[in-house]
Write a protein that holds these residues in place. Structure first.
Motif, PDB file in Angstrom:
ATOM      1  N   PRO A   1      11.068  -2.459 -11.522  1.00 44.24           N
ATOM      2  CA  PRO A   1      11.466  -3.410 -10.467  1.00 44.24           C
ATOM      3  C   PRO A   1      11.125  -2.943  -9.051  1.00 44.24           C
ATOM      4  CG  PRO A   1      13.213  -3.168 -12.095  1.00 44.24           C
ATOM      5  CD  PRO A   1      12.193  -2.127 -12.422  1.00 44.24           C
ATOM      6  N   LYS A   2      11.237  -1.633  -8.811  1.00 37.26           N
ATOM      7  CA  LYS A   2      10.920  -1.128  -7.472  1.00 37.26           C
ATOM      8  C   LYS A   2       9.449  -1.357  -7.137  1.00 37.26           C
ATOM      9  CE  LYS A   2      11.396   1.178  -3.622  1.00 37.26           C
ATOM     10  NZ  LYS A   2      12.009   0.531  -2.450  1.00 37.26           N
ATOM     11  N   ILE A   3       8.576  -1.061  -8.106  1.00 34.41           N
ATOM     12  CA  ILE A   3       7.138  -1.267  -7.872  1.00 34.41           C
ATOM     13  C   ILE A   3       6.817  -2.755  -7.830  1.00 34.41           C
ATOM     14  CG2 ILE A   3       4.833  -0.823  -8.817  1.00 34.41           C
ATOM     15  CD1 ILE A   3       5.886   1.748  -9.966  1.00 34.41           C
ATOM     16  N   LEU A   4       7.486  -3.534  -8.675  1.00 37.47           N
ATOM     17  CA  LEU A   4       7.260  -4.981  -8.653  1.00 37.47           C
ATOM     18  C   LEU A   4       7.707  -5.571  -7.314  1.00 37.47           C
ATOM     19  CD1 LEU A   4       6.193  -7.233 -10.486  1.00 37.47           C
ATOM     20  CD2 LEU A   4       8.542  -7.617 -11.262  1.00 37.47           C
ATOM     21  N   GLY A   5       8.723  -4.955  -6.705  1.00 39.85           N
ATOM     22  CA  GLY A   5       9.152  -5.394  -5.372  1.00 39.85           C
ATOM     23  C   GLY A   5       8.048  -5.211  -4.343  1.00 39.85           C
ATOM     24  N   GLU A   6       7.203  -4.181  -4.531  1.00 44.39           N
ATOM     25  CA  GLU A   6       6.062  -3.991  -3.635  1.00 44.39           C
ATOM     26  C   GLU A   6       5.091  -5.152  -3.748  1.00 44.39           C
ATOM     27  OE1 GLU A   6       5.538  -1.653  -1.324  1.00 44.39           O
ATOM     28  OE2 GLU A   6       7.612  -1.040  -1.763  1.00 44.39           O
ATOM     29  N   ALA A   7       4.893  -5.682  -4.964  1.00 42.13           N
ATOM     30  CA  ALA A   7       4.019  -6.846  -5.134  1.00 42.13           C
ATOM     31  C   ALA A   7       4.578  -8.049  -4.381  1.00 42.13           C
ATOM     32  CB  ALA A   7       3.865  -7.162  -6.619  1.00 42.13           C
ATOM     33  N   THR A   8       5.882  -8.226  -4.437  1.00 41.63           N
ATOM     34  CA  THR A   8       6.517  -9.316  -3.695  1.00 41.63           C
ATOM     35  C   THR A   8       6.312  -9.139  -2.191  1.00 41.63           C
ATOM     36  OG1 THR A   8       8.208  -9.538  -5.416  1.00 41.63           O
ATOM     37  CG2 THR A   8       8.703 -10.507  -3.259  1.00 41.63           C
ATOM     38  N   ASN A   9       6.444  -7.896  -1.737  1.00 38.90           N
ATOM     39  CA  ASN A   9       6.228  -7.624  -0.305  1.00 38.90           C
ATOM     40  C   ASN A   9       4.786  -7.936   0.111  1.00 38.90           C
ATOM     41  OD1 ASN A   9       8.835  -6.813   0.229  1.00 38.90           O
ATOM     42  ND2 ASN A   9       8.429  -4.648  -0.194  1.00 38.90           N
ATOM     43  N   ILE A  10       3.820  -7.605  -0.755  1.00 31.16           N
ATOM     44  CA  ILE A  10       2.412  -7.874  -0.434  1.00 31.16           C
ATOM     45  C   ILE A  10       2.187  -9.378  -0.253  1.00 31.16           C
ATOM     46  CG2 ILE A  10       0.055  -7.799  -1.348  1.00 31.16           C
ATOM     47  CD1 ILE A  10       0.829  -5.139  -2.712  1.00 31.16           C
ATOM     48  N   ILE A  11       2.731 -10.161  -1.178  1.00 27.78           N
ATOM     49  CA  ILE A  11       2.573 -11.624  -1.090  1.00 27.78           C
ATOM     50  C   ILE A  11       3.299 -12.164   0.141  1.00 27.78           C
ATOM     51  CG2 ILE A  11       3.085 -13.811  -2.236  1.00 27.78           C
ATOM     52  CD1 ILE A  11       2.836 -12.314  -4.912  1.00 27.78           C
ATOM     53  N   PHE A  12       4.541 -11.721   0.348  1.00 27.35           N
ATOM     54  CA  PHE A  12       5.345 -12.209   1.469  1.00 27.35           C
ATOM     55  C   PHE A  12       4.684 -11.857   2.818  1.00 27.35           C
ATOM     56  CE2 PHE A  12       8.900 -11.549   4.508  1.00 27.35           C
ATOM     57  CZ  PHE A  12       9.367 -12.849   4.535  1.00 27.35           C
ATOM     58  N   GLU A  13       4.218 -10.600   2.916  1.00 25.85           N
ATOM     59  CA  GLU A  13       3.570 -10.164   4.160  1.00 25.85           C
ATOM     60  C   GLU A  13       2.268 -10.922   4.407  1.00 25.85           C
ATOM     61  OE1 GLU A  13       3.236  -6.030   3.409  1.00 25.85           O
ATOM     62  OE2 GLU A  13       5.365  -5.613   3.791  1.00 25.85           O
ATOM     63  N   GLY A  14       1.535 -11.253   3.313  1.00 28.15           N
ATOM     64  CA  GLY A  14       0.301 -12.022   3.472  1.00 28.15           C
ATOM     65  C   GLY A  14       0.567 -13.428   3.949  1.00 28.15           C
ATOM     66  N   VAL A  15       1.612 -14.053   3.402  1.00 27.64           N
ATOM     67  CA  VAL A  15       1.959 -15.416   3.814  1.00 27.64           C
ATOM     68  C   VAL A  15       2.395 -15.433   5.280  1.00 27.64           C
ATOM     69  CG1 VAL A  15       3.577 -17.324   3.452  1.00 27.64           C
ATOM     70  CG2 VAL A  15       2.572 -16.140   1.479  1.00 27.64           C
ATOM     71  N   ILE A  16       3.236 -14.457   5.677  1.00 25.78           N
ATOM     72  CA  ILE A  16       3.703 -14.391   7.068  1.00 25.78           C
ATOM     73  C   ILE A  16       2.543 -14.038   8.004  1.00 25.78           C
ATOM     74  CG2 ILE A  16       5.234 -13.174   8.674  1.00 25.78           C
ATOM     75  CD1 ILE A  16       6.640 -15.105   6.802  1.00 25.78           C
ATOM     76  N   GLY A  17       1.669 -13.113   7.566  1.00 25.88           N
ATOM     77  CA  GLY A  17       0.567 -12.666   8.424  1.00 25.88           C
ATOM     78  C   GLY A  17      -0.369 -13.799   8.793  1.00 25.88           C
ATOM     79  N   ARG A  18      -0.583 -14.755   7.896  1.00 21.66           N
ATOM     80  CA  ARG A  18      -1.466 -15.898   8.192  1.00 21.66           C
ATOM     81  C   ARG A  18      -0.904 -16.762   9.319  1.00 21.66           C
ATOM     82  NH1 ARG A  18      -3.494 -18.415   2.411  1.00 21.66           N
ATOM     83  NH2 ARG A  18      -5.006 -16.765   1.898  1.00 21.66           N
ATOM     84  N   ARG A  19       0.413 -16.766   9.461  1.00 22.76           N
ATOM     85  CA  ARG A  19       1.039 -17.628  10.465  1.00 22.76           C
ATOM     86  C   ARG A  19       0.973 -17.000  11.863  1.00 22.76           C
ATOM     87  NH1 ARG A  19       6.926 -19.151   8.552  1.00 22.76           N
ATOM     88  NH2 ARG A  19       6.800 -20.135  10.628  1.00 22.76           N
ATOM     89  N   LEU A  20       0.616 -15.726  11.910  1.00 25.50           N
ATOM     90  CA  LEU A  20       0.569 -15.039  13.206  1.00 25.50           C
ATOM     91  C   LEU A  20      -0.860 -15.020  13.754  1.00 25.50           C
ATOM     92  CD1 LEU A  20       2.921 -12.018  12.365  1.00 25.50           C
ATOM     93  CD2 LEU A  20       3.503 -14.123  13.594  1.00 25.50           C
ATOM     94  N   PRO A  21      -0.997 -15.017  15.044  1.00 26.69           N
ATOM     95  CA  PRO A  21      -2.351 -15.022  15.641  1.00 26.69           C
ATOM     96  C   PRO A  21      -3.065 -13.694  15.363  1.00 26.69           C
ATOM     97  CG  PRO A  21      -0.693 -14.714  17.339  1.00 26.69           C
ATOM     98  CD  PRO A  21       0.054 -15.044  16.077  1.00 26.69           C
ATOM     99  N   PRO A  22      -4.322 -13.748  14.965  1.00 27.64           N
ATOM    100  CA  PRO A  22      -5.061 -12.504  14.703  1.00 27.64           C
ATOM    101  C   PRO A  22      -5.379 -11.764  15.987  1.00 27.64           C
ATOM    102  CG  PRO A  22      -6.520 -14.393  14.489  1.00 27.64           C
ATOM    103  CD  PRO A  22      -5.133 -14.958  14.716  1.00 27.64           C
ATOM    104  N   GLY A  23      -5.640 -10.469  15.862  1.00 28.17           N
ATOM    105  CA  GLY A  23      -6.055  -9.670  17.001  1.00 28.17           C
ATOM    106  C   GLY A  23      -4.909  -9.071  17.782  1.00 28.17           C
ATOM    107  N   VAL A  24      -3.660  -9.366  17.432  1.00 30.65           N
ATOM    108  CA  VAL A  24      -2.510  -8.777  18.109  1.00 30.65           C
ATOM    109  C   VAL A  24      -1.840  -7.802  17.151  1.00 30.65           C
ATOM    110  CG1 VAL A  24      -2.153 -10.798  19.571  1.00 30.65           C
ATOM    111  CG2 VAL A  24      -0.926 -10.614  17.390  1.00 30.65           C
ATOM    112  N   SER A  25      -1.075  -6.873  17.752  1.00 27.17           N
ATOM    113  CA  SER A  25      -0.348  -5.937  16.905  1.00 27.17           C
ATOM    114  C   SER A  25       0.964  -6.562  16.449  1.00 27.17           C
ATOM    115  CB  SER A  25      -0.081  -4.647  17.686  1.00 27.17           C
ATOM    116  OG  SER A  25       0.824  -4.900  18.759  1.00 27.17           O
ATOM    117  N   LYS A  26       1.598  -5.887  15.501  1.00 29.08           N
ATOM    118  CA  LYS A  26       2.886  -6.364  14.985  1.00 29.08           C
ATOM    119  C   LYS A  26       3.930  -6.386  16.102  1.00 29.08           C
ATOM    120  CE  LYS A  26       6.618  -4.822  11.928  1.00 29.08           C
ATOM    121  NZ  LYS A  26       7.053  -3.817  10.945  1.00 29.08           N
TER     122      LYS A  26
END
Length: 630
Positions: free
Chosen positions: A45-70
């Motif tokens: 489950p801990k490693i599977l949680g990393e997969a969830t984070n990858i998907i979640f971070e990818g979905v959120i990252g698309r909504r943010l403008p590129p070229g800026v830092s976090k």
């Protein structure tokens, strides 16, 4: 048997586990495999949680403008008044403008797949080992019970219904096997899972771990309270099972007499009554113990709701990632599931320990006195002189049966024992065979006290034909040869001819290969009696005991069997118990017994001339017939 008696759960359970000692090495290997399997499951489950984070971070990252830092993206969100979203973003490793990293996601999922495959393999090996451990353990237990049955005195079986003994040997041991099989691997896995999951929960979030642990003491209290109430019900359940089996066995064995005397309604009524008692005990045991699982399920769901709410708030505040919350929720389920399994296994454990206690009761029963060591050897050759010297015996100390009885059977003599029912005739034979031990006095064979011999050596010199015939499930040849270690077909047929068995066997389609069951359903009562007599012929003993051996044989066959027995008795000491005095007229000595004492002894002619007890017995059987013939 009292059903309200509480069993010693801890003591009996420890004794049951004691049978696992020979499997220590395999048990150790089982624990190692369980640790590996659980470690992989807990890591998943801990490693599977990393997969969830990858998907979640990818979905959120698309909504943010590129070229800026976090940090710049978070500052911009706060400037626009989106503080909640900014807090959420602060707890992630999002890259503005970047979508889902599918290459990384694939690697994580492959690792998870390998982890679960490895866990399955280790779990499968553990299950295979556990099955072997359980079956070998139960195998040894059955061996112990069988050996114990051989060491128990005849008095034990006189006191216990056969169905009750059979229930302990079969049903209870099968229930123990089922309990060990279903609980052994689960207990190890469940305990290790609880430890591993608890460690992971504290690693992810100590706060949520403490919240999850709140329900544990409550679960323990609920389980203990319910188990305490159901424990005596399982004892009652298996006691009622034994009682019902005893009734069924008796009714099945005597089904012909039940029908002849019109006792079907009473038999069915007793069955229904005992079946009702078993139903009530089983219902109470299963219902009360069955409450454990739904009660713990309710506590588990309550725990799940609390964790989901608090976890959601912590994700929103950025103090936890969504993958960690997902992993924690999985761990909370994994944490409560083994607890629920352990609780539900209390049902099986109580039932198994109750059966174990019944088996241990059999194993702890008082045994017959051990054979002397060193034992006196049986005289070689055995002449067959048997002497009862001042023998006293009673089944009940309050009611003496045989007191100061003495007589001698010389080698080659035929000693007939007659008397009314309950006079002690069969008891004399039981004492000679050492089925019971004398209270005082002694019995000697060729001058040697039989109590100083081993029972096997003594009984190997004695052949026995009882009034109640006993056959084994097998061919006629196997039944006749039962008394011999090795025997040729020619010798067996010779014995069959001598006892007039050969004639009726040859009328059967398969002859000596005809298979009969233990009840001899496909042969007549007289033919069963002849088979037991042929079995005694094959044994070729030094001493013969014939207890109403011709009671089931017709008059014509009785004459033939008597002739064969006369030939068999030649040179052998024989004890013949008979009610039909016509069968013992030629006996060398006739003992007349009343109330455990020998009131007369002598030959047939001498006893008739004495006009005593024997003459009265004889007159009661033959006076009317003799008058009619005159």
């Amino acid at each position: 048997m009292p059903t309200e008696k509480s069993m010693d759960f801890r003591g009996s359970g420890a004794r049951l586990l004691g049978y696992l000692r020979p499997e220590r090495l395999q048990m150790t290997l089982t624990v190692v495999l369980a640790v590996l399997s659980v470690a992989l499951v807990v890591t998943g489950p801990k490693i599977l949680g990393e997969a969830t984070n990858i998907i979640f971070e990818g979905v959120i990252g698309r909504r943010l403008p590129p070229g800026v830092s976090k940090d710049e993206a978070i500052a911009g969100l706060r400037a626009n008044g989106e503080d909640t979203f900014a807090d959420l973003l602060s707890g992630t490793d999002v890259v503005p403008g970047q979508g889902v990293d599918f290459a990384r996601l694939r690697d994580v999922l492959m690792i998870v797949l390998a982890i679960y495959v490895g866990s399955f393999v280790f779990g499968w090996l553990q299950g295979r080992l556990t099955a072997g451990i359980v079956q070998r353990t139960v195998f040894r237990m059955r061996e112990s019970v069988e050996a114990k049955l051989q060491r128990l005195p005849l008095s034990y079986f006189d006191r216990q219904p056969r169905g009750e003994v059979l229930s302990r040997v079969t049903n209870d041991i099968d229930n123990i096997a089922q309990t060990l099989q279903q609980t052994l691997s689960q207990v190890i896995t469940s305990v290790l899972t609880v430890i591993g999951v608890l460690a992971m929960m504290f690693w992810i979030s100590p706060l949520l771990a403490l919240v999850a642990l709140v329900t544990v003491p409550l679960s323990v209290v609920v389980t203990a309270a319910i188990a305490k109430r159901s424990q005596p019900q399982f004892v009652a359940q298996w006691q009622r099972t034994g009682t019902l089996n005893a009734h069924i066995e008796e009714m099945y064995t005597g089904h012909a007499l039940v029908k002849v005397f019109g006792h079907q309604r009473e038999a069915i009524s007793t069955f229904q009554e005992e079946n009702g008692h078993l139903y009530e005990a089983s219902f109470r045991a299963q219902f009360i113990s069955g409450i454990i699982q739904p009660a713990l399920g309710f506590l588990s769901n309550l725990n799940y709701v609390i964790i989901a709410v608090i976890g959601g708030l912590r994700v929103a505040s950025g103090t936890m990632t969504l993958g960690d919350v997902q992993a924690f929720i999985q761990y909370s389920r994994q944490f409560t599931q083994p607890l629920t399994q352990i609780a539900s296994m209390m049902n099986l454990l109580q039932s198994g320990v109750a059966s174990g206690e019944r088996v241990f009761d059999l194993l702890d029963a008082e045994e017959q006195s051990p054979d002397p060591d060193p034992a006196t050897q049986v005289p070689t050759p055995v002449l067959g002189r048997v002497a009862f010297e001042d023998v006293s015996f009673s089944y009940d100390p309050e009611n003496p049966l045989i007191e100061h009885l003495s007589f001698v059977a010389e080698p080659g003599q035929t000693v007939a024992i007659v008397g009314p029912t309950g006079a002690g005739k069969t008891t004399l034979v039981n004492l000679l065979m050492r089925f019971y031990e004398v209270d005082s006095g002694r019995i000697t064979l060729d001058g040697v006290d039989t109590a100083t011999m081993t029972r096997d050596d003594l009984r190997s010199q004695i052949g026995m034909v009882l009034q109640d015939t006993w056959l084994i499930s097998g061919s006629i040849e196997e039944n006749i040869a039962y008394a011999a270690d090795e025997i040729t077909r020619e010798h067996l047929v010779e014995a069959a001819r001598a006892t007039h068995v050969d004639h009726f066997v040859r009328t059967l389609a398969e002859g000596y290969d005809t298979v009969i069951d233990d009840e001899g359903a496909n042969v007549s009562a007289g033919e069963k009696q002849l088979l037991t007599i042929a079995r005694a012929f094959v044994a070729d003993p030094a001493i013969l005991v014939l207890d109403e051996a011709t009671s089931s044989v017709d008059t014509r066959t009785e004459v033939l069997v008597q002739q064969a027995m006369n030939a068999l008795r030649a040179g052998r000491t024989s004890f013949v118990i008979a009610h039909r005095l016509s069968t013992i007229r030629d006996a060398d000595v006739i003992l007349v017994m009343e109330h455990g004492a020998i009131v007369e002894q002598g030959t047939h002619e001498d006893l008739l001339a004495a006009e005593g007890a024997y003459a009265r017995l004889y007159a009661s059987q033959f006076a009317d017939a003799a008058t009619a013939l005159d």
